[in-house]
Design a protein around this motif. Structure first.
Motif, PDB file in Angstrom:
ATOM      1  N   ARG A  82      -5.176   3.189   6.804  1.00  0.00           N
ATOM      2  CA  ARG A  82      -4.166   3.379   5.775  1.00  0.00           C
ATOM      3  C   ARG A  82      -4.797   3.437   4.394  1.00  0.00           C
ATOM      4  O   ARG A  82      -4.253   4.019   3.479  1.00  0.00           O
ATOM      5  N   ALA A  99       0.839  -1.201   0.000  1.00  0.00           N
ATOM      6  CA  ALA A  99       0.000   0.000   0.000  1.00  0.00           C
ATOM      7  C   ALA A  99       0.876   1.254   0.000  1.00  0.00           C
ATOM      8  O   ALA A  99       0.601   2.214  -0.726  1.00  0.00           O
ATOM      9  N   GLU A 100       1.927   1.250   0.801  1.00  0.00           N
ATOM     10  CA  GLU A 100       2.844   2.397   0.836  1.00  0.00           C
ATOM     11  C   GLU A 100       3.561   2.559  -0.503  1.00  0.00           C
ATOM     12  O   GLU A 100       3.742   3.666  -0.989  1.00  0.00           O
ATOM     13  N   GLN A 103       5.258   9.083   4.719  1.00  0.00           N
ATOM     14  CA  GLN A 103       4.709  10.111   5.584  1.00  0.00           C
ATOM     15  C   GLN A 103       4.877   9.730   7.047  1.00  0.00           C
ATOM     16  O   GLN A 103       4.948  10.569   7.912  1.00  0.00           O
ATOM     17  N   THR A 157       1.580   9.126  -6.026  1.00  0.00           N
ATOM     18  CA  THR A 157       1.629  10.508  -5.554  1.00  0.00           C
ATOM     19  C   THR A 157       2.869  11.164  -6.136  1.00  0.00           C
ATOM     20  O   THR A 157       3.990  10.796  -5.782  1.00  0.00           O
ATOM     21  N   THR A 169       6.674  12.254  -4.328  1.00  0.00           N
ATOM     22  CA  THR A 169       6.822  11.634  -3.016  1.00  0.00           C
ATOM     23  C   THR A 169       7.974  10.646  -3.056  1.00  0.00           C
ATOM     24  O   THR A 169       7.992   9.745  -3.863  1.00  0.00           O
ATOM     25  N   ALA A 223      -7.527   8.171   1.432  1.00  0.00           N
ATOM     26  CA  ALA A 223      -6.844   8.941   0.395  1.00  0.00           C
ATOM     27  C   ALA A 223      -5.648   9.671   0.994  1.00  0.00           C
ATOM     28  O   ALA A 223      -5.646  10.004   2.178  1.00  0.00           O
ATOM     29  N   PRO A 224      -4.600   9.942   0.182  1.00  0.00           N
ATOM     30  CA  PRO A 224      -3.408  10.614   0.685  1.00  0.00           C
ATOM     31  C   PRO A 224      -3.673  11.981   1.290  1.00  0.00           C
ATOM     32  O   PRO A 224      -2.888  12.501   2.023  1.00  0.00           O
ATOM     33  N   ARG A 283       2.400   1.686  -3.453  1.00  0.00           N
ATOM     34  CA  ARG A 283       1.422   2.260  -4.390  1.00  0.00           C
ATOM     35  C   ARG A 283       1.240   3.740  -4.129  1.00  0.00           C
ATOM     36  O   ARG A 283       1.168   4.545  -5.056  1.00  0.00           O
ATOM     37  N   ARG A 284       1.162   4.116  -2.847  1.00  0.00           N
ATOM     38  CA  ARG A 284       0.979   5.526  -2.518  1.00  0.00           C
ATOM     39  C   ARG A 284       2.146   6.362  -3.043  1.00  0.00           C
ATOM     40  O   ARG A 284       1.953   7.406  -3.642  1.00  0.00           O
ATOM     41  N   ARG A 285       3.358   5.865  -2.856  1.00  0.00           N
ATOM     42  CA  ARG A 285       4.541   6.594  -3.350  1.00  0.00           C
ATOM     43  C   ARG A 285       4.535   6.686  -4.867  1.00  0.00           C
ATOM     44  O   ARG A 285       4.890   7.707  -5.430  1.00  0.00           O
TER      45      ARG A 285
END
Length: 112
Positions: free
Chosen positions: A105, A75-76, A90, A83, A86, A108-109, A78-80
């Motif tokens: 988690r 998940a982290e 965070q 976004t 990034t 949304a960012p 994918r977020r990186r």
């Protein structure tokens, strides 16, 4: 010797050489490269806990999708990826989280 016969002999010789080369190539044993290290060498002082966790999850194989730490790591990741701009997490990624934090988690960012 006329030209037709010479052309035929040349064609037969060419086909024979091509077949011989093919047989030799197919009969060679495949050389396997040496086993690559499971991880690329980390640069001194630039270790990323997310990267280390992703390598660990990769080594788990089929157990990875059932591991809660791997689910958080993916998940982290994918977020990186999704976004722009990034590069750092965070929150401290390497620290274990409680179940409540892990459940939030998926938000949304933006944080709402």
């Amino acid at each position: 010797m006329d030209s037709k016969t010479l052309a035929r002999v040349g064609a037969i010789a060419f086909v024979a050489v091509a077949i011989t080369a093919t047989v030799i190539e197919l009969s060679r044993k495949e050389e396997r490269p040496e086993a690559a290290p499971p991880r690329p060498p980390a640069q001194a002082g630039a270790t990323d806990p997310l990267r280390e966790e992703l390598f660990r999850c990769q080594s788990l194989g089929e157990a990875g999708p059932r591991d809660p730490a791997c689910l958080r790591a993916w998940a982290e990741s994918r977020r990186r990826f999704l976004t722009p701009g990034t590069t750092r997490p965070q929150t401290g990624f390497g620290l274990p989280r409680s179940g409540a934090e892990a459940g939030s988690r998926g938000a949304a960012p933006g944080g709402e």
